[in-house]
Design an enzyme around this catalytic site. Sequence first.
Site, PDB file in Angstrom:
ATOM      1  N   GLN A  54       0.755  -1.240  -0.033  1.00 20.52           N
ATOM      2  CA  GLN A  54       0.213  -0.110   0.001  1.00 20.52           C
ATOM      3  C   GLN A  54       1.003   1.038  -0.028  1.00 20.52           C
ATOM      4  O   GLN A  54       0.424   2.458  -0.378  1.00 20.52           O
ATOM      5  CB  GLN A  54      -0.853  -0.039   1.216  1.00 20.52           C
ATOM      6  CG  GLN A  54      -1.895  -1.124   1.197  1.00 20.52           C
ATOM      7  CD  GLN A  54      -2.862  -1.204   2.159  1.00 20.52           C
ATOM      8  OE1 GLN A  54      -2.781  -1.781   3.177  1.00 20.52           O
ATOM      9  NE2 GLN A  54      -4.000  -0.504   2.158  1.00 20.52           N
ATOM     10  N   ASP A  87       2.483   0.945  -8.065  1.00 21.33           N
ATOM     11  CA  ASP A  87       3.738   1.086  -8.646  1.00 21.33           C
ATOM     12  C   ASP A  87       4.682   1.939  -7.963  1.00 21.33           C
ATOM     13  O   ASP A  87       5.715   1.809  -7.822  1.00 21.33           O
ATOM     14  CB  ASP A  87       3.789   1.008 -10.160  1.00 21.33           C
ATOM     15  CG  ASP A  87       3.193   0.104 -11.018  1.00 21.33           C
ATOM     16  OD1 ASP A  87       2.897  -0.883 -10.490  1.00 21.33           O
ATOM     17  OD2 ASP A  87       3.251   0.371 -12.203  1.00 21.33           O
ATOM     18  N   ARG A 112       3.960  -0.122  13.065  1.00 23.53           N
ATOM     19  CA  ARG A 112       3.725  -1.427  12.422  1.00 23.53           C
ATOM     20  C   ARG A 112       3.640  -1.038  10.980  1.00 23.53           C
ATOM     21  O   ARG A 112       2.956  -0.512  10.561  1.00 23.53           O
ATOM     22  CB  ARG A 112       2.025  -1.972  12.947  1.00 23.53           C
ATOM     23  CG  ARG A 112       1.669  -3.110  12.321  1.00 23.53           C
ATOM     24  CD  ARG A 112       0.322  -3.582  12.796  1.00 23.53           C
ATOM     25  NE  ARG A 112      -0.039  -4.792  11.969  1.00 23.53           N
ATOM     26  CZ  ARG A 112      -1.038  -4.848  11.166  1.00 23.53           C
ATOM     27  NH1 ARG A 112      -2.032  -3.781  10.988  1.00 23.53           N
ATOM     28  NH2 ARG A 112      -1.421  -6.059  10.401  1.00 23.53           N
ATOM     29  N   HIS A 157       1.170  -9.162   4.789  1.00 25.36           N
ATOM     30  CA  HIS A 157       0.018  -8.274   4.462  1.00 25.36           C
ATOM     31  C   HIS A 157      -0.514  -8.218   2.899  1.00 25.36           C
ATOM     32  O   HIS A 157      -0.485  -7.305   2.336  1.00 25.36           O
ATOM     33  CB  HIS A 157       0.210  -6.830   5.161  1.00 25.36           C
ATOM     34  CG  HIS A 157      -0.911  -5.904   5.216  1.00 25.36           C
ATOM     35  ND1 HIS A 157      -1.051  -5.363   6.416  1.00 25.36           N
ATOM     36  CD2 HIS A 157      -2.191  -5.768   4.581  1.00 25.36           C
ATOM     37  CE1 HIS A 157      -2.437  -4.788   6.576  1.00 25.36           C
ATOM     38  NE2 HIS A 157      -2.782  -5.021   5.411  1.00 25.36           N
ATOM     39  N   ASN A 201      -1.619 -10.702   8.581  1.00 26.55           N
ATOM     40  CA  ASN A 201      -2.565  -9.739   8.612  1.00 26.55           C
ATOM     41  C   ASN A 201      -3.935 -10.269   8.150  1.00 26.55           C
ATOM     42  O   ASN A 201      -3.986 -10.512   7.147  1.00 26.55           O
ATOM     43  CB  ASN A 201      -2.153  -8.342   8.002  1.00 26.55           C
ATOM     44  CG  ASN A 201      -3.460  -7.401   7.970  1.00 26.55           C
ATOM     45  OD1 ASN A 201      -3.639  -7.160   9.194  1.00 26.55           O
ATOM     46  ND2 ASN A 201      -4.267  -7.241   7.052  1.00 26.55           N
ATOM     47  N   GLU A 202      -5.005 -10.433   9.083  1.00 26.30           N
ATOM     48  CA  GLU A 202      -6.350 -10.706   8.716  1.00 26.30           C
ATOM     49  C   GLU A 202      -6.478 -12.149   7.314  1.00 26.30           C
ATOM     50  O   GLU A 202      -6.714 -11.823   6.409  1.00 26.30           O
ATOM     51  CB  GLU A 202      -6.906  -9.486   7.718  1.00 26.30           C
ATOM     52  CG  GLU A 202      -7.068  -8.535   8.741  1.00 26.30           C
ATOM     53  CD  GLU A 202      -7.667  -6.875   8.022  1.00 26.30           C
ATOM     54  OE1 GLU A 202      -8.100  -7.341   6.926  1.00 26.30           O
ATOM     55  OE2 GLU A 202      -8.052  -5.943   8.744  1.00 26.30           O
ATOM     56  N   ASN A 344      -7.733  -5.685  14.017  1.00 27.59           N
ATOM     57  CA  ASN A 344      -8.095  -4.686  13.087  1.00 27.59           C
ATOM     58  C   ASN A 344      -9.721  -4.432  13.263  1.00 27.59           C
ATOM     59  O   ASN A 344     -10.319  -5.431  12.927  1.00 27.59           O
ATOM     60  CB  ASN A 344      -7.731  -5.064  11.579  1.00 27.59           C
ATOM     61  CG  ASN A 344      -6.156  -5.255  11.585  1.00 27.59           C
ATOM     62  OD1 ASN A 344      -5.332  -4.898  12.520  1.00 27.59           O
ATOM     63  ND2 ASN A 344      -5.783  -5.532  10.471  1.00 27.59           N
ATOM     64  N   TYR A 346     -13.024  -1.852  12.518  1.00 31.21           N
ATOM     65  CA  TYR A 346     -13.448  -0.640  11.554  1.00 31.21           C
ATOM     66  C   TYR A 346     -15.036  -0.420  11.893  1.00 31.21           C
ATOM     67  O   TYR A 346     -15.339   0.345  12.465  1.00 31.21           O
ATOM     68  CB  TYR A 346     -13.120  -0.783  10.168  1.00 31.21           C
ATOM     69  CG  TYR A 346     -11.595  -0.646   9.910  1.00 31.21           C
ATOM     70  CD1 TYR A 346     -11.093   0.432   9.678  1.00 31.21           C
ATOM     71  CD2 TYR A 346     -10.778  -1.799   9.903  1.00 31.21           C
ATOM     72  CE1 TYR A 346      -9.597   0.685   9.246  1.00 31.21           C
ATOM     73  CE2 TYR A 346      -9.445  -1.886   9.463  1.00 31.21           C
ATOM     74  CZ  TYR A 346      -8.887  -0.476   9.313  1.00 31.21           C
ATOM     75  OH  TYR A 346      -7.545  -0.365   8.937  1.00 31.21           O
ATOM     76  N   GLU A 414      -4.864  -1.908  14.210  1.00 33.38           N
ATOM     77  CA  GLU A 414      -5.637  -1.068  12.899  1.00 33.38           C
ATOM     78  C   GLU A 414      -6.957  -0.596  13.394  1.00 33.38           C
ATOM     79  O   GLU A 414      -7.927  -1.361  13.916  1.00 33.38           O
ATOM     80  CB  GLU A 414      -5.775  -1.680  11.485  1.00 33.38           C
ATOM     81  CG  GLU A 414      -4.630  -2.019  10.824  1.00 33.38           C
ATOM     82  CD  GLU A 414      -4.790  -2.830   9.495  1.00 33.38           C
ATOM     83  OE1 GLU A 414      -6.077  -2.348   8.949  1.00 33.38           O
ATOM     84  OE2 GLU A 414      -4.058  -3.548   9.059  1.00 33.38           O
TER      85      GLU A 414
HETATM   86  C1  GBH Z   1      -7.973  -3.444   6.710  1.00 34.33           C
HETATM   87  O1  GBH Z   1      -8.716  -4.293   6.544  1.00 34.33           O
HETATM   88  C2  GBH Z   1      -6.699  -3.814   6.019  1.00 34.33           C
HETATM   89  O2  GBH Z   1      -5.597  -4.520   6.686  1.00 34.33           O
HETATM   90  C3  GBH Z   1      -5.834  -2.501   5.407  1.00 34.33           C
HETATM   91  O3  GBH Z   1      -5.035  -3.035   4.594  1.00 34.33           O
HETATM   92  C4  GBH Z   1      -6.753  -1.624   4.543  1.00 34.33           C
HETATM   93  O4  GBH Z   1      -6.394  -0.579   4.146  1.00 34.33           O
HETATM   94  C5  GBH Z   1      -7.763  -1.242   5.630  1.00 34.33           C
HETATM   95  O5  GBH Z   1      -8.417  -2.373   6.332  1.00 34.33           O
HETATM   96  C6  GBH Z   1      -8.779  -0.282   5.133  1.00 34.33           C
HETATM   97  O6  GBH Z   1      -9.657  -1.077   4.151  1.00 34.33           O
HETATM   98  O7  GBH Z   1     -16.152  -6.954   0.212  1.00 34.33           O
HETATM   99  O8  GBH Z   1     -15.092  -5.116  -1.136  1.00 34.33           O
HETATM  100  O9  GBH Z   1     -16.620  -4.631   0.524  1.00 34.33           O
HETATM  101  C7  GBH Z   1      -9.767  -4.204   6.973  1.00 34.33           C
HETATM  102  C8  GBH Z   1     -10.967  -5.334   6.847  1.00 34.33           C
HETATM  103  C9  GBH Z   1     -11.599  -4.705   4.779  1.00 34.33           C
HETATM  104  C10 GBH Z   1     -13.048  -6.359   6.035  1.00 34.33           C
HETATM  105  C11 GBH Z   1     -12.893  -4.561   3.565  1.00 34.33           C
HETATM  106  C12 GBH Z   1     -14.136  -6.197   4.906  1.00 34.33           C
HETATM  107  C13 GBH Z   1     -14.766  -5.562   2.837  1.00 34.33           C
HETATM  108  C14 GBH Z   1     -14.484  -5.215   1.358  1.00 34.33           C
HETATM  109  N1  GBH Z   1     -12.179  -5.351   6.028  1.00 34.33           N
HETATM  110  N2  GBH Z   1     -13.739  -5.729   3.792  1.00 34.33           N
HETATM  111  S1  GBH Z   1     -15.496  -5.535   0.383  1.00 34.33           S
END
Ligand code: GBH
Length: 520
Positions: A54, A87, A112, A157, A201-202, A344, A346, A414
């Site tokens: 990223q 890139d 991290r 990751h 990660n995840e 993590n 959100y 996160e």
């Molecule tokens: C994190 O994952 C990641 O570790 C990190 O790399 C990322 O930048 C950050 O979140 C923000 O997204 O099916 O297309 O709707 C968070 C986990 C990511 C789980 C999004 C649910 C749904 C994607 N979540 N996901 S989608």
Amino acid sequence: MISSLGGPVIPNSYIMKLLVLVLCSAVALTCGEVRQGRKFPDDFVFGVATASYQIEGAWDEDGKGENIWDYLVHTNPDAIADRSTGDVACDSYHKYKRDVEMLRELGVGSYRFSLSWSRILPSGFANHVNEAGIQYYNNLIDELLKYNIDPIITLYHWDLPQKLQELGGWLNPLVGDWFEDYARVVYEHFSDRVKSFITINEPAQVCYEGYGTDTKAPLLNATGIGEYICARNIALAHAKAYHLYNNVYKPKYGGECGYTFAVDSTAPLTDSEEDKYAVELLTQQQWAIYSDPVFSKDGGFPKELLELVAKKSAAQGFPRSRLIDFTEEEKAYIRGTSDFFGVNHYSGSLASPSLYTSQYAVPSSMDDIEVGQTVSDDWLQAASSWFQKMPNSVYITMKLIQNRYGDVPIYITENGWSSYGGIDDEDRVDYYRSALESALDALDEGINLKGYYAWSLMDNFEWLAGYTERFGLYQVDYDDPERTRTPRKSAFVYKHIIKTRMVDPDYEPESNVMTIDEGH
Ligand code: GBH
């Protein structure tokens, strides 16, 4: 997951208000109101997080091999919202000193970041180590240590070497050996100075999003099949990397090794037994399938999920279950292999079988559990379609983990908010304040929460969303070849929280000039 949230949104939800009331009285505080004066413990770690693909850029420089994200963005540009690539991204491969300067500006105690497997082992295999890759991470680590910032390394990751993908990636039963070989190279080079490692990660986003749907590379979309094969292999791979650290490197250097999961806060839609059970099933499908083998008392996959998938598989004419159980020996090998629970966090949702619609493929793991999700229209929508701000969601998430695994040490590895850009990011400021207040609620109740990492240090390549969604405390100017980073309001607010170890709802930054405080 977008579609699963596309169900009926409860209008001006009476149910939601009831729920919030119940949750709030449970912790004896009024939600929304900030209780002043509460402090984070002295040893509580504040940090920020990033990930290699990223931010780094330099995708084919100095001997780096191709990985699955390089391959995806170059061969299938339409898969990325703005047809962009990583890139160059934030060009952290060349600008890591500026990154460390930003960490000093924020005053964080820890950073991290993740390692690019194919920058270290270009083909994925450990027969050839790319010294320039090792040098890059040595430089970064030494720069961090110079300013007393603790590095915490994520080994994986999401950027698997493409050569390994061509051999099946996380579906190949040998992937655990490949991961262990890579982990050995990492520990050999860095564990003298790095005291904290996260293997993966995840796993859900690797397995479910990458193999069971088409929302992450390699976009395999082998629904109801891929995620289960991957879930088995990834648990074994993690355990191998943990045992290696624990047996060989921990005795020599000290340090810890853990595992990070994505956990959304989930609550039942109503008080009914069916809806409470739906939370349990969704938990099993979304994260416990990956974490129970490591953290549960008996090890292995969640019992109910094993039974459901076996039953569905039989009814669908499969001669064997799509989810293959571990042997007793494997269970014992995987159980207990993490020094902490990395989370993590959100978003959040409400769960109920009554919300399930037949929009999912058959077979698929959502069809296996037949649970649907929704959100309240009172919850603020982030720039990311999957992300709504559920009240007190950190606290609810900590409780889900504690109820399942007891007093395991937890790091929030996160947490952060997505916007479309702009320096004056009030929504992000509000999100961080509520999240950290919610973390204080959890601490008040004795939850063993040891630290918090904001996602993210700066805007970066947001996977299939490209650069259309911004998670940064610092804004990155992608039109500028220098990739200039500018602190947002949230950067000043987070800095103030770290400095005072308190959340002051009224704090306003005095100026927009960022400086490095003495001692950083
Ligand atoms: C994190 O994952 C990641 O570790 C990190 O790399 C990322 O930048 C950050 O979140 C923000 O997204 O099916 O297309 O709707 C968070 C986990 C990511 C789980 C999004 C649910 C749904 C994607 N979540 N996901 S989608």
